[in-house]
Design a protein around this motif. Structure first.
Motif, PDB file in Angstrom:
ATOM      1  N   CYS A   1       0.820  -1.207   0.000  1.00  0.00           N
ATOM      2  CA  CYS A   1       0.000   0.000   0.000  1.00  0.00           C
ATOM      3  C   CYS A   1       0.855   1.257   0.000  1.00  0.00           C
ATOM      4  O   CYS A   1       1.868   1.327   0.678  1.00  0.00           O
ATOM      5  CB  CYS A   1      -0.896   0.009   1.238  1.00  0.00           C
TER       6      CYS A   1
ATOM      7  N   ASN B   1      -2.410  -4.767  -4.923  1.00  0.00           N
ATOM      8  CA  ASN B   1      -1.760  -3.629  -4.290  1.00  0.00           C
ATOM      9  C   ASN B   1      -2.678  -2.410  -4.363  1.00  0.00           C
ATOM     10  O   ASN B   1      -3.501  -2.291  -5.272  1.00  0.00           O
ATOM     11  CB  ASN B   1      -0.429  -3.343  -4.975  1.00  0.00           C
TER      12      ASN B   1
ATOM     13  N   ALA C   1       3.156   1.580  -5.021  1.00  0.00           N
ATOM     14  CA  ALA C   1       2.714   0.710  -3.949  1.00  0.00           C
ATOM     15  C   ALA C   1       3.502  -0.582  -4.044  1.00  0.00           C
ATOM     16  O   ALA C   1       4.011  -1.080  -3.057  1.00  0.00           O
ATOM     17  CB  ALA C   1       1.225   0.425  -3.998  1.00  0.00           C
TER      18      ALA C   1
ATOM     19  N   VAL D   1       0.320   2.338  -9.166  1.00  0.00           N
ATOM     20  CA  VAL D   1       0.119   1.486  -7.994  1.00  0.00           C
ATOM     21  C   VAL D   1       0.803   0.133  -8.160  1.00  0.00           C
ATOM     22  O   VAL D   1       1.371  -0.410  -7.207  1.00  0.00           O
ATOM     23  CB  VAL D   1      -1.382   1.316  -7.693  1.00  0.00           C
TER      24      VAL D   1
ATOM     25  N   GLY E   1      -2.867   1.950  -4.050  1.00  0.00           N
ATOM     26  CA  GLY E   1      -2.068   3.167  -3.947  1.00  0.00           C
ATOM     27  C   GLY E   1      -2.448   4.205  -4.973  1.00  0.00           C
ATOM     28  O   GLY E   1      -3.595   4.263  -5.424  1.00  0.00           O
TER      29      GLY E   1
END
Length: 393
Positions: free
Chosen positions: A151, A184, A167, A190, A186
């Motif tokens: 994250c 994941n 991430a 990401v 983010g």
């Protein structure tokens, strides 16, 4: 080092860094078990190549961080294989608003090091590029790894969301090959944020451009750019599928190139958060005004290229056009588009919107079956611009 691992297994904290053992000249094989570390393992000042590996495979040997510090930094040539790393963290380094290089991560390769057949999971970054893994050397290599459940989050909701990056993987230089990158969460990039280097033959799926971990629950962030953000570098022969994105499952800027890849079944769920000071770029990327949700490829550089790709079945529930590719600038060639935009948008624009780019003659847009022809008019909710392209079709 062996004594350090025995101390970990006994349940005591491990404060020492591997940098203390600079005269070791042998392979370290770690027995089965879970090892808690409270400071990063740092490989540095060695005279020879160093190897760290498990005895019986990555499912049997886990190196767990304490959730507040990084896990591994390799400053000299190191081979790390057949281990599971989890629960690492990286803190702000002051470059959160810089869209350039500066990748950081719970595991960082500053040398010609190799990570092979490892799991990297449950790592957290706040305001950094990266979280799980960062590559910063041209000969660094990550191969046959699972990078899952990591994250990245903003320091606060007022930080511009396009500046939150990574991430799973952040690459300044180096290569990630034959890996699975999934689940994941983010911001921009990401799954992979490339300022350089190469990501090749990877399966990239079920990643989310949301901030629902790390203490935030603000939802999809307007302005987040790409599940895979290719600022520079190359994405080659990858499968990018079933990701939840905001502005493209692939976002290309600089000299970024995507080649030989399948980009399919991604969805843009872009929405305007109430606690963000930026809604995003508009459809020409010239100002930070209203932004449309695009699920496929978004190109924003004349030097950017998409070559020999298969782009299909990407969609947004709130907008029907440009869901295969939105081209502000850049070139697409030898690529096939099919069934993007679901049943929304017009037949000629559901797959591609080309503003100022180049679509080569060898690009193919497959004809839709009658049952999938556009039937719905999509508009950005409450945009006040009904009937004005491209906000309303």
């Amino acid at each position: 080092l062996a004594a350090m691992f025995r101390r970990c297994r006994s349940g005591l904290s491990c404060q020492r860094s591997i940098r203390w053992y600079k005269h070791l000249r042998q392979k370290i094989i770690v027995d089965d078990g879970e090892y808690l570390i409270t400071a990063p393992i740092v490989f540095t000042n060695f005279w020879i190549h160093f190897t760290l590996e498990s005895r019986n495979g990555r499912d049997s040997t886990i190196i767990r961080g304490n959730g507040t510090s990084a896990l591994v930094t390799a400053n000299i040539e190191t081979l790390i294989r057949n281990l599971t790393f989890c629960n690492g963290a990286v803190s702000p380094n002051g470059v959160v608003m810089n869209m350039g290089s500066g990748a950081n991560g719970s595991i960082k390769l500053n040398s010609a090091s190799i990570i092979e057949n490892c799991v990297i999971s449950n790592c957290v970054s706040k305001g950094q590029i990266g979280a799980a893994l960062a590559l910063a050397h041209k000969n660094s290599l990550v191969t046959n790894c699972l990078i899952v459940g990591n994250c990245a989050t903003n320091l606060s909701h007022v930080v511009k969301p396009q500046s939150l990056r990574g991430a799973a993987v952040a690459i300044d230089s180096g290569t990630v090959i034959d890996c699975e990158i999934r689940d994941n969460v983010g911001g921009s990039g990401v799954a992979a944020y490339l300022y350089g280097g190469t990501i090749e033959r990877c399966l990239i799926h079920n990643n989310r451009l949301e901030e629902i971990c790390c203490g935030s629950s603000s939802g999809i962030r307007a302005g987040a750019l790409g599940t895979v953000a290719v600022i520079n570098g190359i994405v080659r022969d990858c499968i990018i599928t079933n990701n939840i994105t905001a502005i493209g499952s692939v976002y290309i800027a600089g000299s970024g190139t995507v080649t030989g890849s399948e980009i399919a079944y991604n969805k843009s769920m872009l929405q305007k958060p109430t606690d963000c000071d930026v809604v995003g770029y508009n459809y020409t990327f010239s100002s930070r005004t209203r932004l449309l949700p695009f699920a496929g490829v978004v190109m924003n550089s004349a030097a950017g290229k998409v070559v020999n790709c298969n782009i299909h079945d990407n969609a947004s529930p709130t907008y029907g056009e440009g869901q295969g590719a939105y081209i502000a600038s850049g070139t697409i060639s030898a690529t096939t588009f099919s069934n993007n935009g679901g049943q929304g948008g017009t037949a000629g624009r559901a797959d591609i919107i080309n503003v100022s780019g180049t679509v080569a003659d060898d690009v193919v847009i497959e004809k839709r079956a009658e049952s999938t022809l556009p039937t719905t008019t999509y508009a950005v909710p409450d945009d006040g611009l009904e009937g004005v392209y491209p906000y309303d079709t």
